[in-house]
Structures are given as C-alpha cells and as structure tokens.
Design a protein around this motif. Structure first.
Motif, PDB file in Angstrom:
ATOM      1  N   MET A   1       0.802  -1.221   0.000  1.00  0.00           N
ATOM      2  CA  MET A   1       0.000   0.000   0.000  1.00  0.00           C
ATOM      3  C   MET A   1       0.839   1.277   0.000  1.00  0.00           C
ATOM      4  SD  MET A   1      -2.988  -0.920  -0.451  1.00  0.00           S
ATOM      5  CE  MET A   1      -3.812   0.632  -0.269  1.00  0.00           C
ATOM      6  N   LEU A   2       2.031   1.231   0.574  1.00  0.00           N
ATOM      7  CA  LEU A   2       2.866   2.434   0.616  1.00  0.00           C
ATOM      8  C   LEU A   2       3.156   2.958  -0.791  1.00  0.00           C
ATOM      9  CD1 LEU A   2       4.329   4.297   2.645  1.00  0.00           C
ATOM     10  CD2 LEU A   2       6.349   2.891   2.289  1.00  0.00           C
TER      11      LEU A   2
ATOM     12  N   VAL B   1       1.246   6.271  -2.877  1.00  0.00           N
ATOM     13  CA  VAL B   1       2.101   7.310  -3.465  1.00  0.00           C
ATOM     14  C   VAL B   1       1.833   7.411  -4.963  1.00  0.00           C
ATOM     15  CG1 VAL B   1       4.486   7.932  -4.016  1.00  0.00           C
ATOM     16  CG2 VAL B   1       3.915   7.165  -1.719  1.00  0.00           C
ATOM     17  N   GLY B   2       1.797   6.275  -5.644  1.00  0.00           N
ATOM     18  CA  GLY B   2       1.591   6.272  -7.087  1.00  0.00           C
ATOM     19  C   GLY B   2       0.231   6.801  -7.494  1.00  0.00           C
ATOM     20  N   VAL B   3      -0.811   6.374  -6.805  1.00  0.00           N
ATOM     21  CA  VAL B   3      -2.157   6.824  -7.163  1.00  0.00           C
ATOM     22  C   VAL B   3      -2.311   8.320  -6.896  1.00  0.00           C
ATOM     23  CG1 VAL B   3      -4.604   6.644  -6.548  1.00  0.00           C
ATOM     24  CG2 VAL B   3      -3.274   4.590  -6.974  1.00  0.00           C
ATOM     25  N   LEU B   4      -1.782   8.798  -5.788  1.00  0.00           N
ATOM     26  CA  LEU B   4      -1.864  10.238  -5.522  1.00  0.00           C
ATOM     27  C   LEU B   4      -1.128  11.036  -6.596  1.00  0.00           C
ATOM     28  CD1 LEU B   4      -1.433  10.371  -1.642  1.00  0.00           C
ATOM     29  CD2 LEU B   4      -3.487  10.868  -2.971  1.00  0.00           C
ATOM     30  N   PHE B   5       0.033  10.540  -7.009  1.00  0.00           N
ATOM     31  CA  PHE B   5       0.789  11.214  -8.063  1.00  0.00           C
ATOM     32  C   PHE B   5       0.034  11.167  -9.394  1.00  0.00           C
ATOM     33  CE2 PHE B   5       4.120  11.566 -11.286  1.00  0.00           C
ATOM     34  CZ  PHE B   5       4.707  12.747 -10.885  1.00  0.00           C
TER      35      PHE B   5
ATOM     36  N   ALA C   1       0.437   8.419   2.537  1.00  0.00           N
ATOM     37  CA  ALA C   1       0.900   7.055   2.265  1.00  0.00           C
ATOM     38  C   ALA C   1       1.251   6.325   3.552  1.00  0.00           C
ATOM     39  CB  ALA C   1       2.091   7.086   1.317  1.00  0.00           C
ATOM     40  N   LEU C   2       1.906   6.993   4.487  1.00  0.00           N
ATOM     41  CA  LEU C   2       2.250   6.359   5.764  1.00  0.00           C
ATOM     42  C   LEU C   2       0.992   6.043   6.573  1.00  0.00           C
ATOM     43  CD1 LEU C   2       5.413   8.400   6.791  1.00  0.00           C
ATOM     44  CD2 LEU C   2       5.308   5.961   6.216  1.00  0.00           C
ATOM     45  N   ALA C   3       0.065   6.990   6.614  1.00  0.00           N
ATOM     46  CA  ALA C   3      -1.181   6.749   7.356  1.00  0.00           C
ATOM     47  C   ALA C   3      -2.009   5.662   6.686  1.00  0.00           C
ATOM     48  CB  ALA C   3      -1.988   8.038   7.457  1.00  0.00           C
ATOM     49  N   GLY C   4      -2.045   5.651   5.358  1.00  0.00           N
ATOM     50  CA  GLY C   4      -2.846   4.682   4.634  1.00  0.00           C
ATOM     51  C   GLY C   4      -2.258   3.293   4.593  1.00  0.00           C
ATOM     52  N   SER C   5      -0.956   3.172   4.803  1.00  0.00           N
ATOM     53  CA  SER C   5      -0.339   1.847   4.790  1.00  0.00           C
ATOM     54  C   SER C   5      -0.096   1.352   6.218  1.00  0.00           C
ATOM     55  CB  SER C   5       0.963   1.866   3.980  1.00  0.00           C
ATOM     56  OG  SER C   5       1.869   2.805   4.518  1.00  0.00           O
ATOM     57  N   PHE C   6       0.778   1.993   6.930  1.00  0.00           N
ATOM     58  CA  PHE C   6       1.118   1.529   8.272  1.00  0.00           C
ATOM     59  C   PHE C   6       0.017   1.844   9.289  1.00  0.00           C
ATOM     60  CE2 PHE C   6       5.122   1.487   6.119  1.00  0.00           C
ATOM     61  CZ  PHE C   6       5.755   0.376   6.629  1.00  0.00           C
TER      62      PHE C   6
END
Length: 161
Positions: free
Chosen positions: A112-113, A117-121, A135-140
């Motif tokens: 997910m990290l 990042v990729g989808v937001l970009f 990305a950190l909140a959404g993954s970890f």
C-alpha cells in the motif's frame, strides 16, 4: 433541437444508471436474507442492505433527473474522456492490478505504501509532505488499526513488515 452528442450523453447516463440498478437491486434482495441486527449490534445484512438501498435510490433519482431533463441547445458532448482523464484511469487500473499481485508476497504495508504514493501522483497530488503523510497513514496506520485493534488478518508478507 438537441444535438446527437447530447442525446448520446443522456443515453450514456441512462444506461449507466440502469446498470447500477441492476447491481443494487439484487444486492438489496440478497441482503434481506441476512439478519440486520445481532446481539452485538449490526448484523451481517446491515451494511449490504443500507448501501444497496442508498445506492439504488440515488441511481433511480439520477435516472429520473437525466430522463426528464431537457438537453441544452447547441451542446455537443462526448462520452469519451479527455486524454488526461483516460491516462489517469489507465494508471489507476495498472496500480490496482500491481497491488493485487503484490499483496501476498510483500504484505499490506509494503504494497500500500507505493500504491498510495503512485495513485496520488497519478491523480495530480504534488505536495511531497502530503503524499508521504497520506501514504504512511494509509499503509502503516490502517494496517495497525485493522490488524491490532480490530483483529482483522491482513497479509504480512515475506519480509515480516
């Protein structure tokens, strides 16, 4: 006189709404076979029932609104997205496919990290701090909430991260 482009756009909306109703109505009927409540609160049919009911009502409302709306004079619209939107959609589909393939070998967090990042970009986010925090909140962060607090098993992956 409405143009053929506006007629095609109206027809596209109508077809999409009918397809959505074709998903929501059977889901609603199926959800009625499950209990809406149990001893702890919402039962297994609670969320499917309400989501399919709300989705069906909104789809029907859009269908009625589109059907009764008069086309604007001289408008010619295309159902096809512009180039940027099409590339964004293709990028998101590729990212989803890659994430689905990497869940088991890499685990939820490491998949997910880069996915977030990729989808937001792809969707146009450019702030490195906002992208990193999301990305950190959404993954970890999401992993911790679901795995530790809610006891939902998520893939950990070969690296144990």
């Amino acid at each position: 006189m409405p143009t053929s482009g506006s007629k095609a756009l109206k027809l596209g909306w109508q077809v999409a709404c009918v397809c959505l109703l074709g998903i929501f109505v059977p889901a609603l009927v199926t959800s009625l076979g499950y209990s809406l409540t149990d001893a702890l609160g919402p039962g297994p049919g609670f969320f499917p029932f309400w989501l399919s009911l709300i989705g069906g009502v909104l789809s029907a409302a859009i269908l009625v609104q589109v059907t009764l709306a008069k086309a604007a004079e001289g408008t010619a619209m295309s159902l096809a997205p512009d180039r940027r939107m099409a590339l964004q959609a293709i990028g998101v589909i590729i990212a989803l496919t890659a994430a689905a393939a990497l869940f088991e070998p890499l685990g939820y967090r490491l998949t997910m990290l880069p996915f977030i990042v990729g989808v937001l970009f792809i969707l146009g986010a450019r702030s490195p701090i906002a992208i990193a925090l999301t990305a950190l909140a959404g993954s970890f962060g999401v992993f911790h909430v679901f795995y530790q607090w809610l006891k939902v098993p998520l893939p950990i992956g070969a690296f144990g991260v």
